[in-house]
Design a protein around this motif. Structure first.
Motif, short mmCIF file in Angstrom:
data_model
loop_
_atom_site.label_atom_id
_atom_site.label_comp_id
_atom_site.label_asym_id
_atom_site.label_seq_id
_atom_site.Cartn_x
_atom_site.Cartn_y
_atom_site.Cartn_z
N PHE A 90 0.86 -1.19 0.00
CA PHE A 90 0.00 0.00 0.00
C PHE A 90 0.90 1.24 0.00
O PHE A 90 1.76 1.38 0.86
N LEU B 147 0.46 7.33 2.13
CA LEU B 147 -0.64 8.24 1.81
C LEU B 147 -0.12 9.58 1.30
O LEU B 147 -0.73 10.22 0.43
N ASP C 120 2.36 10.08 -0.47
CA ASP C 120 2.95 9.94 -1.81
C ASP C 120 1.92 10.39 -2.84
O ASP C 120 0.88 9.75 -3.01
N SER C 121 2.18 11.52 -3.49
CA SER C 121 1.19 12.04 -4.43
C SER C 121 1.50 11.63 -5.86
O SER C 121 0.89 12.15 -6.80
N ASP C 122 2.45 10.70 -6.02
CA ASP C 122 2.86 10.29 -7.36
C ASP C 122 1.75 9.45 -8.01
O ASP C 122 1.43 8.36 -7.55
N VAL C 123 1.18 9.98 -9.07
CA VAL C 123 0.07 9.30 -9.74
C VAL C 123 0.52 7.94 -10.26
O VAL C 123 -0.22 6.95 -10.18
N TRP D 88 0.55 5.25 -7.48
CA TRP D 88 -0.81 4.84 -7.13
C TRP D 88 -1.48 4.07 -8.27
O TRP D 88 -2.22 3.12 -8.03
N THR D 89 -1.20 4.50 -9.49
CA THR D 89 -1.75 3.79 -10.65
C THR D 89 -1.29 2.34 -10.64
O THR D 89 -2.06 1.41 -10.87
N PHE E 2 -0.37 0.63 -8.07
CA PHE E 2 -0.99 -0.09 -6.95
C PHE E 2 -2.45 -0.46 -7.26
O PHE E 2 -2.90 -1.56 -6.97
N VAL E 3 -3.18 0.48 -7.86
CA VAL E 3 -4.61 0.26 -8.05
C VAL E 3 -4.92 -0.56 -9.29
O VAL E 3 -5.79 -1.43 -9.28
N PHE E 4 -4.17 -0.31 -10.38
CA PHE E 4 -4.59 -0.86 -11.66
C PHE E 4 -3.68 -1.93 -12.26
O PHE E 4 -4.16 -2.78 -13.01
N TYR F 12 -5.15 -10.96 -1.16
CA TYR F 12 -5.95 -10.66 0.03
C TYR F 12 -7.28 -11.40 -0.03
O TYR F 12 -7.90 -11.51 -1.08
N TRP G 20 -8.86 -9.32 7.52
CA TRP G 20 -8.23 -9.41 6.21
C TRP G 20 -7.03 -10.34 6.31
O TRP G 20 -6.22 -10.22 7.24
N ALA H 109 -3.36 -10.12 7.47
CA ALA H 109 -2.81 -9.18 6.51
C ALA H 109 -1.85 -8.22 7.17
O ALA H 109 -0.97 -7.66 6.53
N ARG H 110 -2.00 -8.01 8.50
CA ARG H 110 -1.15 -7.01 9.13
C ARG H 110 0.24 -7.53 9.44
O ARG H 110 1.08 -6.79 9.90
#
Ligand SMILES: [Zn+2]
Lengths: 89, 971
Positions: free
Chosen positions: A27, A30, A32-35, A38-39, A41-43, A55, A65, A83-84
């Motif tokens: 993850f 937070l 980190d504003s680098d698109v 995050w892209t 991580f998410v996609f 997960y 989780w 998960a933790r």
């Protein structure tokens, strides 16, 4: 169908769990504003044939989780951990 | 009622003490207990039982089990009407009503049979060639005609009145198949103390032994095996049960036909039961299925598998024919031939082999069977049933057929082209069988862990102690299809009888390039339908291999998927139908609503009061009245379904800061704040109000629909992403009842009810949170508003919900309080321009919803990074606007497409998301998402609803229709 040994509840049927996606990508911070970060991580997802860290949410059980290592070919579950904890795979 | 002309006077495994009557196409017949519908029809001399799928050719009973491709009938009437059932799998019961299918006006006189004599219009690929491309429009014209001529039985028109169940089971050893090898395996495991489940498709155990003559040594063996299994408490025998699917980790799907053998289930009993069974090991003893040799007109009634003819003779004492031609390439058909001869039939054996084992030849001759070795059936003749066959000399080494040598009269052709082990469950697990050249059959290759394959399924020749061996499998001469005799008129040679797929169709598919097995299947439909090609798949593959000039082993097989045999949707659904499809959630105040005339609506799983009509009042009249009275005085609405999450811990403020886009650290105790949260991908997830109860304790509300999603996301974040945060989240949705009291007189009302609180505007300001008592009832009050009016949300522990509701209602009488439902609630929020589910639809961003100013610049929050990604920041994204119809009386419709006037094309420039009649404005309004958003303020555009041909002119304006300055809220 899978049987997942929840560390809190014991071995339970797959129908109690919800799949929660790839666990190989950590993850992002937070702040980190680098698109791009995050892209990724998410996609961006690998679709491996073989061992896969992912997960699962024990939704109809303890609601914890879990990080499950599963073989996508044989569906053999190699390990289940909260998960933790533990290393990201 | 007739007698049974083709029933033998003795023998068989039927119970002649129990006579049954049934009807087929309205005519009454008699049968015996133990019959199937197919055996009873044959015993009654009924050979024509249906018309074929495409060509409407006459068809009869072809097999004696689940492999039946032909004899599909419709059972029962009304809600129990069931089409496309194989008559060979139907246990006869008294009063059974069966109808033939796919014929018009009657089975004997089928007008559409003319299709069979037309040029080959329905050849493989007919639909693709005729109705795609430039001729596609023709489909519109022909569809209705084709739908009438093609196809199978009709679906039922009424709901199924029967109950179905689901159940789970566990065992050490699952044995699939109750034939000799399955029983032997079950006995061995059962004697060792293992928990054994034996699954048998038929109503009785015995499998292939049941087709042997009655009274032999195998019957004694079978009876002893059944007795011993019954005495073992650790063995469970499930008859009338099919193992239809094999899944990961030795999980099996079983379909138990609990009461299909009765006209209707006894009271409180299910019709069928679906089992999920988990086994430690599985023994596949599923036997073999015979396949035919293909020849011209091989679909005529009277042509059937040799094993079926034998089964009807020995198990059901039904003589399928009296003048019999047996046609084979292997030894097994000799049993049928010899036993039919012994029963009095006149039997000729046509065998493609020039030489057969000497003992076999002697047995046949001794039984009076005339032998034609080195011959083949080159075609069958007859109109509604076979009356003769044309016999040719046959040489396996020479591919071309000779001329007709003789014509043999007959009323039964018993054909055998060899056997195919039933390996579906193994193949479903990914272990496809491979072709064995010696045995000319598919045999298991890799057996997955936990599985064992025994008996016929393993191509074993029944080596069980105490049982006579089956005929040898190895003496087969592989022959798949016999060409038309030299000089003879061409006849259709059916490979897949159910789907009317002929050898010509396979040649055509190959010629047109569909030479992979999966392509062949899709192009010709071979192997589809209720039988899934159980008698035709291997022949099709072998014929294709011949056309490709390749060994059969290299062609492969198509993919095996569950179910092995058709499973009713009812069984899979179990009890989860109608109201039981999903659970229902009700507010703690539900009974009051019900007792006071509420009309309910579904909101996810929740049942919520929609509106409370006065006598004769419509929905529109009721909600307009309710909403108007709220703005004029005071109203109350049940908001108990709102999601509620208790957030506690020293890091609770930090956590809220991370999940909400706005700032939370500054929120003092005793105040509430509106918040919006995003998904990680930057799209808005949900909105709601969160109150600070104490330093480390927050009370969050979410929308009704998203409560579960939000909770799941929080759990993930706290457990997996930010485990260092000391925060506990608990879903308390069901623990609290909630009542919104709204309208200019809400303060007066509540002040009268909750006397231990100061309701003065300074003491209890907008967004204040207080705790007090309404009489004895503890209440948590939030001064928040969804309607734009002076309003409060009053929460109390759920068990006080109805009592509190009644108290508010009683005190409200003197204030003219109105009770309102979700429709008026929606009207009030649309008038105020609040976004809700229709706008927060999983595609919209903060700025799309006009909420961009809420986003904090001082702190990071989830979704903040990807909110800035390309595509989400484009200037012309549709953004929230208000809409009013230029003609106030014209209704607007949610889902209408917003378009430039007169330019009603494509996706338009936006969409109407929520609509209402506004009592405050006296006209129809809506909110929507429009490219350019408020920059179009004042423009008149079209709201287009093409499905109903509606075009409504709307003016774009601020979505804050009522009290844009918020004066009423703060009053
Ligand atoms: Zn658990």
């Amino acid at each position: 169908m899978l049987r997942i040994a929840c560390p809190y509840c014991g071995e339970r049927d797959q129908v109690e769990f919800a799949y929660g996606g790839d666990a190989s990508e950590g993850f992002p911070e937070l702040a980190d504003s680098d698109v791009g970060r995050w892209t990724k991580f998410v996609f961006v997802r690998e679709n491996p044939r073989g061992v896969h860290g992912e997960y699962w949410h024990h939704q109809y059980g303890c609601r914890q989780w879990l990080r499950v290592v599963r073989d996508t070919v044989t569906h053999q579950v190699h390990s289940v951990a909260p998960a933790r904890q533990g290393d990201r795979t | 009622m007739t007698d049974q002309p083709d029933r033998l006077g003795q023998g068989g495994r039927i119970d002649r003490s129990r006579a049954l009557s049934f009807t087929f196409d309205g005519r009454a017949y008699a049968g015996w207990s133990g019959d199937t519908l197919a055996s009873a029809l044959l015993a009654n001399g009924v050979h024509l039982v249906g018309r074929s799928f495409k060509y409407h050719r006459p068809r009869g009973v072809y097999a004696a089990g689940v492999e039946e491709p032909n004899a599909l009938v419709t059972l029962r009437k009304g809600g129990r009407h069931e089409p496309n059932v194989a008559a060979t799998t139907v246990e006869l019961f008294d009063g059974l009503v069966a109808e033939s299918q796919n014929r018009w006006p009657s089975l004997g006189l089928d007008m559409l049979g003319a299709i069979d004599r037309l040029p080959p219009v329905f050849a493989a690929g007919f639909y693709y060639k005729t109705f795609l491309g430039p001729t596609r429009k023709a489909w519109m014209f022909y569809e209705r005609l084709i739908r009438r001529t093609g196809g199978m039985g009709k679906p039922p028109g009424q709901p199924d009145p029967d109950r179905y169940e689901k159940a789970h089971a566990f065992c050490d050893v699952l044995v699939v198949g109750g034939g000799p090898s399955g029983l032997a395996a079950a006995l061995a495991a059962g004697r060792d103390g293992a928990r054994v489940v034996v699954v048998e498709n038929e109503p009785v155990l015995g499998g292939s032994l049941l087709a042997r003559p009655r009274g032999g040594e195998s019957d004694a063996w079978l009876a002893a095996a059944i007795d011993e299994l019954a005495a073992l408490p650790n063995v469970r025998v499930m008859t009338r049960t099919t193992a239809f699917g094999a899944y990961d980790n030795l999980v099996f799907g079983l379909a138990e036909r609990v009461n299909d053998h009765l006209a209707e289930p006894p009271p409180y009993q299910p019709r069928q039961r679906y089992w999920v069974l988990r086994a430690r090991r599985a023994v596949l003893a599923s036997g073999m299925i015979e396949r035919p040799i293909v020849f011209g007109n091989n679909d005529l009634p009277g042509v059937m598998l040799a094993s079926a003819a034998r089964c009807y003779l020995n198990r059901y004492a039904a003589l399928a024919g009296r003048t019999v031609v047996a046609f084979t390439n292997n030894d097994s058909a000799y049993d049928a031939a010899i036993e039919l001869a012994a029963a009095g039939a006149d039997v000729s054996m046509v065998d493609v082999r020039r030489q057969i084992p000497g003992q076999l030849e002697r047995q046949a001759r001794d039984a009076g069977v005339s032998l034609l070795l080195g011959h083949a059936v080159g075609g069958a003749n007859g109109r509604r049933a076979v009356d003769s066959v044309d016999v040719i000399e046959f040489d396996a080494a020479s591919p071309s057929a000779g001329a007709v040598k003789s014509r043999l009269p007959c009323d039964l052709v018993a054909v055998s082209g060899g056997w195919t082990p039933t390996l579906h469950l193994l193949a479903q697990r990914g272990s496809k069988p491979v072709f064995d050249e010696t045995l000319a059959m598919l045999v298991p290759e890799v057996v997955p862990e936990g599985f064992r394959v025994v008996g016929g399924a393993a191509a074993e020749e029944a080596p069980l102690a105490g049982l006579a061996p089956e005929r040898s499998l190895a003496t087969i001469a592989p022959v798949w299809a016999i060409a038309d005799p030299l000089g003879a008129r061409p006849r259709k040679k059916f490979v897949d009888i159910q789907n009317d797929v002929t050898t010509d169709d396979i040649s055509l598919a190959h010629l047109e390039g569909y030479e992979a097995v999966e392509h062949l299947k899709r192009y010709t439909s071979q192997g589809m339908g209720t039988d899934q090609g159980k008698t035709s798949n291997l022949n099709a593959l072998a014929i294709l291999a011949g056309l490709r000039d390749e060994p059969r082993g290299t062609v492969g097989t198509t993919t095996y998927r569950p179910p092995y045999t058709p499973v009713s949707i009812g069984a899979l659904g179990g009890a989860g139908t109608g109201q039981h499809f999903m659970p229902v959630r009700r507010s703690p105040i539900h009974d009051w609503h019900q007792g006071n005339g509420a009309v309910f609506t579904d909101a996810g799983l929740w049942q919520r009061p929609w509106y409370y009509p006065k006598a004769g009042e419509s929905l529109d009249a009721a909600y307009v009245r309710e909403a108007g009275e709220v703005r004029d005085g005071v109203g109350m609405v049940d908001v108990s379904s709102l999601g509620k999450i208790d957030v506690q811990g020293p890091d609770a403020a930090d956590f809220l800061d991370r999940v909400y886009v706005n700032n939370w650290r500054s929120l003092p105790v005793g105040k509430a704040r509106y918040g919006v949260m995003l998904r990680a991908d930057g799209i808005v997830l949900d909105d709601g109000t969160t109150s600070r109860i104490s330093e480390d304790h927050y009370f969050m509300t979410t929308t009704t629909a998203n409560a579960g999603v939000v909770m799941t996301q929080f759990e993930f974040l706290l457990q997996a992403a930010w485990p260092e945060l000391k925060v506990q989240v608990t879903s308390v949705t069901g623990q609290w009842a909630g009542i919104a009291v709204a309208g200019p007189r809400s303060r007066d009302l509540l002040a009268r009810l909750v006397v231990d609180l100061d309701f003065d505007n300074d003491a209890f300001p907008f967004m204040g949170v207080r705790h007090g008592h309404a009489g004895d009832i503890p209440v948590r009050l939030l001064r928040i508003s969804f309607s734009g009016e002076l309003a409060y949300e009053v929460y109390t522990p759920a068990d006080y919900g109805e009592e509190l509701w009644r108290a508010v209602h009683d005190h409200g009488r003197e204030f003219g309080l109105v009770v309102y439902g979700t429709e008026a609630l929606g009207a009030l929020r649309i008038e105020k321009g609040h976004v809700a589910g229709p706008e927060i639809d999983g595609r919209t961003t903060l700025s799309d919803l006009g909420l961009e100013r809420m986003a904090s610049k001082k702190k990071p929050y989830l979704g903040g990074a990807l909110m800035e990604r390309e595509g989400l920041t484009e200037a012309d994204r549709p953004r929230l606007v208000g809409l009013e119809t230029t003609d106030r009386g014209t209704k607007l419709r949610a889902g209408a497409i917003l378009c430039q006037p007169g330019r009603h094309q494509g996706h338009g420039i936006g969409v109407v998301t929520s609509v209402t009649y506004s009592p405050a404005l006296g006209g129809n309004i809506g909110i929507g998402l429009l490219a350019g958003g408020m920059s179009r303020e004042g423009e008149v555009i079209d709201a287009v609803f093409p499905l109903r041909g509606e075009v409504v002119a709307v003016r774009v304006r601020s979505p804050h229709f009522v009290d844009p300055e918020g004066e009423r809220l703060h009053a």
